[in-house]
Scaffold this motif. Structure first.
Motif, PDB file in Angstrom:
ATOM      1  N   UNK A 121       3.915   6.927 -12.468  1.00  0.00           N
ATOM      2  CA  UNK A 121       3.056   6.685 -11.305  1.00  0.00           C
ATOM      3  C   UNK A 121       1.585   6.610 -11.722  1.00  0.00           C
ATOM      4  N   UNK A 122       0.795   5.749 -11.054  1.00  0.00           N
ATOM      5  CA  UNK A 122      -0.625   5.686 -11.389  1.00  0.00           C
ATOM      6  C   UNK A 122      -1.375   6.885 -10.820  1.00  0.00           C
ATOM      7  N   UNK A 123      -0.817   7.560  -9.818  1.00  0.00           N
ATOM      8  CA  UNK A 123      -1.412   8.800  -9.300  1.00  0.00           C
ATOM      9  C   UNK A 123      -0.420   9.934  -9.502  1.00  0.00           C
ATOM     10  N   UNK A 124      -0.340  10.457 -10.723  1.00  0.00           N
ATOM     11  CA  UNK A 124       0.713  11.443 -11.037  1.00  0.00           C
ATOM     12  C   UNK A 124       0.607  12.701 -10.180  1.00  0.00           C
ATOM     13  N   UNK A 125      -0.592  12.952  -9.603  1.00  0.00           N
ATOM     14  CA  UNK A 125      -0.721  14.183  -8.813  1.00  0.00           C
ATOM     15  C   UNK A 125       0.208  14.186  -7.598  1.00  0.00           C
ATOM     16  N   UNK A 126       0.673  13.019  -7.178  1.00  0.00           N
ATOM     17  CA  UNK A 126       1.562  12.970  -6.015  1.00  0.00           C
ATOM     18  C   UNK A 126       3.035  13.148  -6.387  1.00  0.00           C
ATOM     19  N   UNK A 127       3.347  13.057  -7.673  1.00  0.00           N
ATOM     20  CA  UNK A 127       4.756  13.083  -8.072  1.00  0.00           C
ATOM     21  C   UNK A 127       5.227  14.510  -8.338  1.00  0.00           C
ATOM     22  N   UNK A 128       6.531  14.692  -8.348  1.00  0.00           N
ATOM     23  CA  UNK A 128       7.097  16.004  -8.664  1.00  0.00           C
ATOM     24  C   UNK A 128       6.898  16.306 -10.137  1.00  0.00           C
ATOM     25  N   UNK A 129       6.523  17.557 -10.421  1.00  0.00           N
ATOM     26  CA  UNK A 129       6.251  17.945 -11.803  1.00  0.00           C
ATOM     27  C   UNK A 129       7.484  17.758 -12.681  1.00  0.00           C
ATOM     28  N   UNK A 130       8.677  18.017 -12.124  1.00  0.00           N
ATOM     29  CA  UNK A 130       9.890  17.882 -12.940  1.00  0.00           C
ATOM     30  C   UNK A 130      10.135  16.428 -13.327  1.00  0.00           C
ATOM     31  N   UNK A 131       9.781  15.516 -12.410  1.00  0.00           N
ATOM     32  CA  UNK A 131       9.933  14.102 -12.751  1.00  0.00           C
ATOM     33  C   UNK A 131       8.950  13.699 -13.848  1.00  0.00           C
ATOM     34  N   UNK A 132       7.719  14.187 -13.713  1.00  0.00           N
ATOM     35  CA  UNK A 132       6.686  13.825 -14.694  1.00  0.00           C
ATOM     36  C   UNK A 132       7.028  14.362 -16.080  1.00  0.00           C
ATOM     37  N   UNK A 154       0.836  -1.209   0.000  1.00  0.00           N
ATOM     38  CA  UNK A 154       0.000   0.000   0.000  1.00  0.00           C
ATOM     39  C   UNK A 154       0.866   1.252   0.000  1.00  0.00           C
ATOM     40  N   UNK A 155       2.023   1.133   0.629  1.00  0.00           N
ATOM     41  CA  UNK A 155       2.953   2.271   0.654  1.00  0.00           C
ATOM     42  C   UNK A 155       3.363   2.671  -0.762  1.00  0.00           C
ATOM     43  N   UNK A 156       3.430   1.696  -1.652  1.00  0.00           N
ATOM     44  CA  UNK A 156       3.794   2.005  -3.039  1.00  0.00           C
ATOM     45  C   UNK A 156       2.772   2.929  -3.695  1.00  0.00           C
ATOM     46  N   UNK A 157       1.505   2.843  -3.254  1.00  0.00           N
ATOM     47  CA  UNK A 157       0.440   3.679  -3.807  1.00  0.00           C
ATOM     48  C   UNK A 157       0.339   5.029  -3.089  1.00  0.00           C
ATOM     49  N   UNK A 158       1.038   5.168  -1.964  1.00  0.00           N
ATOM     50  CA  UNK A 158       0.933   6.398  -1.170  1.00  0.00           C
ATOM     51  C   UNK A 158       1.642   7.536  -1.893  1.00  0.00           C
ATOM     52  N   UNK A 159       1.352   8.782  -1.499  1.00  0.00           N
ATOM     53  CA  UNK A 159       2.036   9.910  -2.149  1.00  0.00           C
ATOM     54  C   UNK A 159       3.556   9.739  -2.164  1.00  0.00           C
ATOM     55  N   UNK A 160       4.103   9.254  -1.045  1.00  0.00           N
ATOM     56  CA  UNK A 160       5.563   9.099  -0.977  1.00  0.00           C
ATOM     57  C   UNK A 160       6.047   8.021  -1.961  1.00  0.00           C
ATOM     58  N   UNK A 161       5.327   6.902  -1.994  1.00  0.00           N
ATOM     59  CA  UNK A 161       5.696   5.814  -2.905  1.00  0.00           C
ATOM     60  C   UNK A 161       5.582   6.234  -4.356  1.00  0.00           C
ATOM     61  N   UNK A 162       4.535   6.978  -4.662  1.00  0.00           N
ATOM     62  CA  UNK A 162       4.326   7.432  -6.034  1.00  0.00           C
ATOM     63  C   UNK A 162       5.420   8.415  -6.461  1.00  0.00           C
ATOM     64  N   UNK A 163       5.816   9.259  -5.511  1.00  0.00           N
ATOM     65  CA  UNK A 163       6.869  10.228  -5.827  1.00  0.00           C
ATOM     66  C   UNK A 163       8.186   9.494  -6.113  1.00  0.00           C
ATOM     67  N   UNK A 164       8.472   8.473  -5.302  1.00  0.00           N
ATOM     68  CA  UNK A 164       9.705   7.700  -5.523  1.00  0.00           C
ATOM     69  C   UNK A 164       9.663   6.973  -6.866  1.00  0.00           C
ATOM     70  N   UNK A 165       8.498   6.420  -7.214  1.00  0.00           N
ATOM     71  CA  UNK A 165       8.377   5.728  -8.496  1.00  0.00           C
ATOM     72  C   UNK A 165       8.711   6.672  -9.642  1.00  0.00           C
TER      73      UNK A 165
END
Lengths: 359, 304
Positions: free
Chosen positions: A308-319, A290-301
């Motif tokens: 990430x399946x929830x791009x809203x949690x990731x950094x814009x520069x990474x996306x 579940x941690x993989x789906x969390x904002x922190x996990x998504x940002x790391x992915x």
């Protein structure tokens, strides 16, 4: 003559002792341990995830958790779990390999993929090309791979999940090129055109594999073959693997080429219920995934070049690093992984016929 | 490998009868040196060059990594179990084969050689077939909560298998050559079986035994194929040094990979030096035995 009896007895004692020791070591641990059996290119991702999760779990429960990793080609890793590797969680390259574990053992239910959101895939990826600096062979799209003098590096689809995505991406590209609209695949009226397109795909993929000088067993092995050993003109690679190689291994020495069409790769994750229950780690294993789906996990992915399946949690520069491209899916084009595996990769399947004829 | 034990028995032959022309000789020597340099010395040197590429600090830091330390510990543990087991087995097998005759002796000798002939990958897979979850003993092991494959016992078993012949193969030819006369003499003088073994047989073969132990140890620490199959590649838990090298290399961590590899290379160098020393001592011991035999020969003939 006493020694003749003593020797086998001593040998036996040593072996039994070693077995007992390892058994004791497993049950005596107070801080909890997890074993994550994963595929080849996730090494860097899970190093960060494991550290972040350990901090998260310690803060939440006060319990220290160490996540151990095993990496290799996804097919090989699934085989190891079937043969008794005691994974608490598996995070593999494709659903089929986890299906294989469910089918050959009773370690997890067959409907495992419904247990977590997005087909149990917390991140997705796709297949792109990695070429040498300046793109000397001018490779822009799939058709350029078959130009004379181009050597292609891709792992063995029998053992590597990434290799199977590579293969299906190439096949899907030809179907898209020939048919234009992939909905024709499901239209009985277009059966003749579909058959012609499939034949074209077979020729294309056969030609492609005739240009592969080395089959490594996993994606990381192929990357090393291409990057370190300097073999081949183009590497068919996971998007994350290609970006990692381009960024970390002598920046500027390699370029990522994004083809017009590729495949949506969904690397799924699941708890291996039997071993997690046996080890008393069911709860922490569930929390880990579940941690993989969390904002922190998504940002790391996203940081490690997984989409990430929830791009809203990731950094814009990474996306911003992810190129937009036309993605086909296994379900649409190949009728799901079970069928794709049976038709293309099982013994006597299309891949076997291609490689047997060409070599 | 099997013939390596014969090295100390070949006495230097006088070569006065044959002599190639000097240019041919020089050409042959040069060719040998070039090949040896390219095949042996260059790779060895490059291991250390790669390991020290990031400087001595980075090199030493590689050994502070807990996973590297765990790999070193595991490798030492595996060798510490596999080598004594194979010494015990090798001694008893060689003793039985060389000093006694029994039905199935030839078969036993062939069996001892099996690990030389079988690919390590196959020997690993065989253990999975026997001790794996779907193997012959799989259900029994699972019911008793024992894990062999993908854990330390499996690695130990696979290592024992591949290093099985090293000690026995060194001892058998020497013991056969030495015959049973000295043992018979000891027995006649009232020594028990154990006394004979400890006082007569063992001292006669001690250098060959040491030689076998050195080779056995080098292979036990360096084995990759069989161990790779049964290890499960859990970093920090079931990765031995050779597997750790592969993991680190695959993670683009080249300095650390070659740092661990340099340990294995150093092990190889130590092995070579130890082997040379043992060979020299063994040669001296063999020469001594021969001279004593020659001296005592006439007396023995006169005795009856």
């Amino acid at each position: 003559m006493k020694i003749r009896i003593l020797v086998p007895a001593a040998v036996l004692a040593l072996i039994v002792g070693a077995i007992a020791m390892s058994g004791a070591a497993r049950t005596a641990s107070e801080p909890i341990e997890l074993l994550n059996v994963s595929y080849d290119p996730t090494r860097e991702l899970y190093r960060d995830v494991n550290e972040a999760f350990a901090a998260h779990w310690l803060a939440k429960t006060g319990q220290a958790v160490t996540v151990h990793q095993s990496h290799g080609g996804a097919g090989k890793q699934a085989r190891a779990v079937i043969d008794g590797l005691q994974a608490d969680v598996v995070t593999l390259a494709l659903a089929y390999d986890i299906d294989a574990i469910a089918k050959h053992t009773s370690n997890l239910p067959t409907d495992w993929q419904k247990r977590l959101p997005h087909n149990s895939s917390p991140y997705t990826s796709t297949i792109v090309f990695l070429v040498r600096k300046g793109n000397p062979k001018h490779i822009r799209d799939w058709d350029d791979l078959l130009r004379p003098g181009v050597a292609i590096v891709t792992p063995n689809p029998k053992t590597s999940g990434g290799a199977r995505w590579n293969y299906l991406a190439a096949w899907g590209y030809v179907l898209r090129r020939e048919l234009g609209d992939l909905s024709e695949l499901h239209d009985p009226a277009a059966a003749a055109e579909v058959a012609a397109a499939e034949a074209a795909a077979l020729t294309f993929v056969s030609d492609l594999y005739a240009r592969v000088p080395v089959f490594d067993s996993g994606a990381r092995g192929s990357t090393n073959t291409f990057v370190r050993n300097g073999i081949g003109d183009v590497l068919l690679a996971w998007e994350n693997e290609a970006f990692l190689a381009a960024a970390e291994l002598g920046a500027g020495e390699f370029e990522v080429v994004v083809p017009s069409v590729s495949i949506l790769a969904e690397p799924p994750v699941t708890v291996v219920d039997h071993w997690a229950r046996e080890h008393g780690t069911l709860e922490v294993a569930q929390a880990y995934l579940e941690f993989l789906y969390s904002p922190q996990g998504q940002r790391l992915a996203a940081r490690h070049y997984y989409r990430p399946v929830s791009p809203e949690h990731a950094d814009a520069t990474d996306l911003a690093r992810f190129p937009a491209l036309d993605l086909i899916t296994v379900d649409d084009v190949f009728g799901g992984w079970q069928q794709a595996q049976r038709v293309h990769f099982d013994d006597g399947g299309v891949f076997d016929r291609i490689t047997a004829g060409g070599r | 490998m099997a013939g390596a034990g014969g090295g100390h028995r070949a006495a230097p032959r006088p070569r006065s009868g044959m002599s190639e022309p000097a240019p041919v000789r020089r050409l042959l020597i040069a060719a040998t040196l070039v090949v040896a340099g390219c095949v042996l010395v260059l790779p060895l040197a490059s291991v250390f060059a790669e390991a020290l590429r990031g400087g001595l600090g980075a090199y030493l830091a590689s050994f502070r990594d807990p996973e590297a330390l765990a790999a070193i510990r595991l490798t030492l543990l595996v060798a510490a179990i596999a080598v004594p087991v194979n010494v015990l087995f090798g001694l008893s097998a060689a003793w039985a084969i060389a000093k006694f005759s029994f039905p199935g002796k030839r078969l036993l000798i062939t069996l001892i050689d099996l690990p030389y002939a079988v690919s390590p990958v196959v020997s690993g897979l065989v253990y999975i077939m026997i001790y794996g979850a779907n193997g012959v003993f799989g259900p029994w092991l699972a019911a008793h909560d024992l894990q062999v494959i993908f854990a330390v016992p499996g690695i130990v078993l696979a290592t024992i298998f591949v290093t099985f012949p090293f000690v026995a193969r060194e001892l058998i030819p020497l013991m056969e050559e030495q015959g049973t006369e000295q043992e018979q003499a000891a027995m006649t003088l009232g020594a028990s079986g154990w006394q004979t073994f400890r006082r007569v047989t063992l001292p006669n073969v001690r250098w060959a035994l040491l030689y076998g132990v050195i080779l056995c140890n080098a292979r036990a620490m360096g084995e990759f194929g069989a161990v790779s199959v049964v290890s499960g590649h859990i970093r920090g838990k079931t990765a031995t040094m050779p597997l750790q090298v592969e993991i680190l290399y695959n993670e683009y961590n080249h300095v650390a990979a070659f740092a661990v590899a340099s340990l294995l290379a150093m092990l190889a160098l130590v092995t070579l030096v130890a082997k040379a020393v043992v060979e020299r001592r063994a040669g001296a011991a063999a020469a001594q035995i021969t001279t004593t035999e020659v001296e005592t020969e006439p007396q023995r003939r006169e005795a009856p």
